[in-house]
Design a protein around this motif. Structure first.
Motif, mmCIF file in Angstrom:
data_model
loop_
_atom_site.group_PDB
_atom_site.id
_atom_site.type_symbol
_atom_site.label_atom_id
_atom_site.label_comp_id
_atom_site.label_asym_id
_atom_site.label_seq_id
_atom_site.Cartn_x
_atom_site.Cartn_y
_atom_site.Cartn_z
ATOM 1 N N PRO A 71 41.563 47.856 22.808
ATOM 2 C CA PRO A 71 40.514 48.418 21.948
ATOM 3 C C PRO A 71 39.311 48.908 22.742
ATOM 4 C CG PRO A 71 41.295 46.320 21.070
ATOM 5 C CD PRO A 71 41.925 46.496 22.414
ATOM 6 N N THR A 72 39.130 48.342 23.910
ATOM 7 C CA THR A 72 37.968 48.732 24.716
ATOM 8 C C THR A 72 38.254 49.936 25.587
ATOM 9 O OG1 THR A 72 38.677 47.046 26.278
ATOM 10 C CG2 THR A 72 36.885 46.476 24.809
ATOM 11 N N GLY A 73 39.471 50.405 25.554
ATOM 12 C CA GLY A 73 39.778 51.572 26.371
ATOM 13 C C GLY A 73 40.258 51.196 27.757
ATOM 14 N N SER A 74 39.429 51.411 28.748
ATOM 15 C CA SER A 74 39.875 51.144 30.109
ATOM 16 C C SER A 74 39.157 49.954 30.714
ATOM 17 C CB SER A 74 39.646 52.379 30.976
ATOM 18 O OG SER A 74 38.336 52.847 30.810
ATOM 19 N N MET A 75 39.756 49.412 31.737
ATOM 20 C CA MET A 75 39.177 48.271 32.434
ATOM 21 C C MET A 75 38.596 48.719 33.771
ATOM 22 S SD MET A 75 41.937 45.216 31.937
ATOM 23 C CE MET A 75 40.933 44.091 32.908
ATOM 24 N N ARG A 76 37.656 47.920 34.244
ATOM 25 C CA ARG A 76 37.145 48.190 35.579
ATOM 26 C C ARG A 76 37.579 47.050 36.497
ATOM 27 N NH1 ARG A 76 31.316 50.242 36.580
ATOM 28 N NH2 ARG A 76 31.512 50.064 34.355
ATOM 29 N N VAL A 77 38.151 47.401 37.623
ATOM 30 C CA VAL A 77 38.730 46.406 38.517
ATOM 31 C C VAL A 77 38.184 46.591 39.926
ATOM 32 C CG1 VAL A 77 40.882 45.450 39.417
ATOM 33 C CG2 VAL A 77 40.837 46.483 37.145
ATOM 34 N N ALA A 78 38.009 45.484 40.621
ATOM 35 C CA ALA A 78 37.544 45.545 42.005
ATOM 36 C C ALA A 78 38.533 44.830 42.927
ATOM 37 C CB ALA A 78 36.169 44.897 42.131
ATOM 38 N N VAL A 79 38.902 45.480 44.006
ATOM 39 C CA VAL A 79 39.791 44.854 44.971
ATOM 40 C C VAL A 79 39.094 44.732 46.324
ATOM 41 C CG1 VAL A 79 41.920 45.643 43.882
ATOM 42 C CG2 VAL A 79 40.798 47.086 45.569
ATOM 43 N N THR A 80 39.497 43.709 47.070
ATOM 44 C CA THR A 80 39.022 43.543 48.435
ATOM 45 C C THR A 80 40.244 43.430 49.336
ATOM 46 O OG1 THR A 80 39.074 41.130 48.417
ATOM 47 C CG2 THR A 80 37.124 42.183 47.497
ATOM 48 N N ALA A 81 40.007 43.167 50.596
ATOM 49 C CA ALA A 81 41.125 43.005 51.517
ATOM 50 C C ALA A 81 41.934 41.767 51.142
ATOM 51 C CB ALA A 81 40.607 42.889 52.946
ATOM 52 N N GLN A 82 41.282 40.811 50.461
ATOM 53 C CA GLN A 82 41.942 39.563 50.088
ATOM 54 C C GLN A 82 42.765 39.694 48.825
ATOM 55 O OE1 GLN A 82 40.967 36.107 51.279
ATOM 56 N NE2 GLN A 82 40.027 36.993 53.106
ATOM 57 N N GLY A 83 42.352 40.542 47.938
ATOM 58 C CA GLY A 83 43.063 40.663 46.673
ATOM 59 C C GLY A 83 42.132 41.195 45.594
ATOM 60 N N VAL A 84 42.461 40.858 44.358
ATOM 61 C CA VAL A 84 41.642 41.303 43.238
ATOM 62 C C VAL A 84 40.444 40.370 43.095
ATOM 63 C CG1 VAL A 84 41.608 41.802 40.780
ATOM 64 C CG2 VAL A 84 43.704 42.174 42.096
ATOM 65 N N ALA A 85 39.273 40.931 43.146
ATOM 66 C CA ALA A 85 38.067 40.109 43.097
ATOM 67 C C ALA A 85 37.429 40.098 41.724
ATOM 68 C CB ALA A 85 37.053 40.601 44.134
ATOM 69 N N ALA A 86 37.640 41.138 40.947
ATOM 70 C CA ALA A 86 37.019 41.203 39.635
ATOM 71 C C ALA A 86 37.793 42.138 38.720
ATOM 72 C CB ALA A 86 35.569 41.676 39.760
ATOM 73 N N ALA A 87 37.732 41.804 37.437
ATOM 74 C CA ALA A 87 38.362 42.654 36.440
ATOM 75 C C ALA A 87 37.612 42.499 35.129
ATOM 76 C CB ALA A 87 39.835 42.274 36.267
ATOM 77 N N ALA A 88 36.979 43.540 34.677
ATOM 78 C CA ALA A 88 36.195 43.483 33.448
ATOM 79 C C ALA A 88 36.794 44.397 32.394
ATOM 80 C CB ALA A 88 34.748 43.889 33.747
ATOM 81 N N PHE A 89 36.724 43.936 31.138
ATOM 82 C CA PHE A 89 37.338 44.695 30.066
ATOM 83 C C PHE A 89 36.533 45.927 29.684
ATOM 84 C CE2 PHE A 89 39.536 40.622 28.942
ATOM 85 C CZ PHE A 89 40.798 41.100 29.223
#
Length: 183
Positions: free
Chosen positions: A14-32
């Motif tokens: 329902p919110t459309g798209s997500m915003r995601v952040a990756v680093t060299a280690q992996g996924v650091a953040a994911a917001a709806f």
DNA sequence: AGGCAATCTAATG
DNA sequence: CATTAGATTGCCT
């Protein structure tokens, strides 16, 4: 200075798209909700998932997940944005609660072992709620599978957030599409 | 069934 | 450092 690379992934939510952040280690953040730049460092530019290998891999798995081709995401997690009890609880949740399963706030508090025994039942549960509410890695850490002892519980982002939670739980077969879970 | 107090962490001034 | 707010619970009336 950690290299956070932000990008946007489109979803059927329902919110459309997500915003995601990756680093060299992996996924650091994911917001709806992409409109809320929570934790987004100033001056960061959005990367193009198509042009970045890590972002592309993450975006692909997310796409599979939302399309129903994949149940559990198999991505490395960068826990650097979490600390203390928050990290303990979120990691417990991440490794313990899989697809189609749920856990109560109190249950997760107990399972994580981050709280002293003998406390009133509701106290740690509330804390877990706070932690889940500020969960920096939504979806990858299944914050949406944490429910109240009595009903569905809440979710950050108000009505929109609740819509997302319901959407996800329904899609995982926890909630009946036609019925309210609140009993 | 509905209302109230207890208790914990993280965020902010 | 003190205060506030938050995705809860269990018991009492």
């Amino acid at each position: 200075m950690m290299e956070l690379e932000w990008f946007t992934v489109s979803t059927p939510l329902p919110t459309g798209s997500m915003r995601v952040a990756v680093t060299a280690q992996g996924v650091a953040a994911a917001a709806f909700n992409p409109r809320e730049s929570v934790g987004l460092p100033p001056g960061t530019e959005l990367a193009d998932p198509a042009g970045d290998r890590r972002a592309a891999a993450v975006a692909a798995q997310f796409a599979d997940y939302f399309a129903g081709r994949r149940q559990d995401l198999d991505l490395p997690v960068d826990w650097r944005l979490t600390s203390g009890v928050q990290r303990t609880v979120l990691r417990t949740l991440h490794r313990s609660v899989g697809w189609g399963r749920t856990i109560t706030y109190g249950g997760l508090a107990d399972l994580s072992g981050a709280f002293e025994p003998g406390l009133p039942a509701g106290a740690p549960a509330r804390t877990v709620g706070s932690i889940a509410g500020s969960c920096p890695i939504s979806l990858l850490v299944p914050c949406h599978r944490v429910v109240a002892a009595d009903g569905l519980g809440g979710f950050g982002g108000g009505a929109e957030g609740m819509a997302v939670k319901r959407w996800l739980l329904t899609r995982e077969g926890v909630l009946d599409p036609e019925l309210d879970w609140t009993g």
